[in-house]
Design a protein around this motif. Structure first.
Motif, PDB file in Angstrom:
ATOM      1  N   LYS A 118       1.054  -0.967  -0.131  1.00 28.69           N
ATOM      2  CA  LYS A 118      -0.304  -0.179  -0.298  1.00 28.69           C
ATOM      3  C   LYS A 118       0.521   0.690   0.115  1.00 28.69           C
ATOM      4  O   LYS A 118       0.467   2.123  -0.764  1.00 28.69           O
ATOM      5  CB  LYS A 118      -0.680  -0.167   1.130  1.00 28.69           C
ATOM      6  CG  LYS A 118      -1.823   1.266   1.423  1.00 28.69           C
ATOM      7  CD  LYS A 118      -3.001   1.099   2.170  1.00 28.69           C
ATOM      8  CE  LYS A 118      -4.303   2.576   2.455  1.00 28.69           C
ATOM      9  NZ  LYS A 118      -4.661   2.144   3.380  1.00 28.69           N
TER      10      LYS A 118
ATOM     11  N   SER B 191       0.884   4.155  -3.102  1.00 16.62           N
ATOM     12  CA  SER B 191       0.652   5.499  -2.541  1.00 16.62           C
ATOM     13  C   SER B 191       1.626   5.934  -2.922  1.00 16.62           C
ATOM     14  O   SER B 191       1.185   7.894  -3.551  1.00 16.62           O
ATOM     15  CB  SER B 191       0.517   5.945  -1.119  1.00 16.62           C
ATOM     16  OG  SER B 191       0.402   7.369  -0.714  1.00 16.62           O
TER      17      SER B 191
ATOM     18  N   SER C 162      -9.610   6.288  -4.669  1.00 23.27           N
ATOM     19  CA  SER C 162      -9.123   6.012  -3.140  1.00 23.27           C
ATOM     20  C   SER C 162      -9.603   6.327  -1.742  1.00 23.27           C
ATOM     21  O   SER C 162     -10.265   7.375  -1.980  1.00 23.27           O
ATOM     22  CB  SER C 162      -7.564   6.618  -3.453  1.00 23.27           C
ATOM     23  OG  SER C 162      -7.351   6.443  -1.754  1.00 23.27           O
TER      24      SER C 162
ATOM     25  N   GLU D 131      -5.795  12.100  -2.515  1.00 17.92           N
ATOM     26  CA  GLU D 131      -6.024  11.185  -3.557  1.00 17.92           C
ATOM     27  C   GLU D 131      -6.706  11.342  -5.083  1.00 17.92           C
ATOM     28  O   GLU D 131      -6.763  11.736  -5.763  1.00 17.92           O
ATOM     29  CB  GLU D 131      -5.434  10.220  -3.546  1.00 17.92           C
ATOM     30  CG  GLU D 131      -4.080   9.468  -3.374  1.00 17.92           C
ATOM     31  CD  GLU D 131      -4.015   8.566  -3.016  1.00 17.92           C
ATOM     32  OE1 GLU D 131      -4.928   7.660  -2.868  1.00 17.92           O
ATOM     33  OE2 GLU D 131      -3.128   7.835  -1.752  1.00 17.92           O
TER      34      GLU D 131
END
Length: 202
Positions: free
Chosen positions: A2, A6, A56, A61
């Motif tokens: 993750k 990101s 997201s 985001e």
């Protein structure tokens, strides 16, 4: 993981999209089809990253995704090159992989435009009911982008920029290789033809 995802997402900006899309223009004009195939493959991947940003749970985001969508499709001078890429396809000039990437771009683009239009229209209606007004420049910008998306005519985009005899021929050409296509590619083809059956031509 993750964290890596990101970090990759935050490298996505409008300059990166503009660079890749400009490369598709240059390679098309210069008839450099191997390089064009690579650029289109990159753009396809970037659209998937954009979908990840859009979906997201991180508000930063999602705002970034909205801003990218606004510049790509809703602005007075959108960066979107899908229509040009489709119109320049000629049998025998590019690989089957290129054609698969192109159909993936069509699928992801249309799904994203439809989802964003519906979401922004719903948010706009809720905002009006609550009587909320933007009082900051940032908020004004977000509301403007949402309004642009809510008012965007996705059906008109499909009719004017996607659908043509040439594009139907392109999909038919790829469908003729049904036996060797991946299940995902065949799904994209069938989805496109199902979409054609539902189009409202005004």
């Amino acid at each position: 993981n993750k964290e890596s995802l990101s970090q990759l997402i935050f490298t996505m900006d409008i300059f990166t999209f503009n660079l890749v899309l400009t490369m598709t223009d240059d390679f098309t004009t210069q008839k450099k089809y191997p390089q064009l195939s690579q650029a289109v493959a990159v753009y396809s991947e970037m659209l998937h990253w954009l979908v990840a940003m859009y979906n997201s749970k991180d508000p930063t985001e999602t705002v970034m995704a909205l801003g990218l969508l606004d510049r790509l499709f809703y602005s007075s001078e959108p960066l979107d090159r899908l229509s040009r890429l489709l119109s320049k396809w000629v049998p025998g000039t590019c690989t089957r992989e290129y054609l698969c990437d192109l159909t993936e771009i069509v699928h992801v683009t249309l799904k994203l435009l439809e989802a964003n239009a519906a979401k922004c229209e719903d948010l706009a209606m809720k905002t009006q009911k609550k009587g909320k007004k933007a009082d900051k420049n940032f908020r004004d910008t977000i509301e403007r982008m949402r309004m642009n998306a809510a008012e965007y005519d996705v059906n008109s985009y499909i009719v004017k920029k996607v659908v043509s005899n040439q594009v139907v021929n392109m999909y038919t050409h790829l469908l003729s290789q049904y036996a060797v296509n991946s299940p995902q590619v065949n799904h994209r083809i069938i989805s496109f033809f199902l979409r054609l059956m539902k189009i409202k031509v005004i």
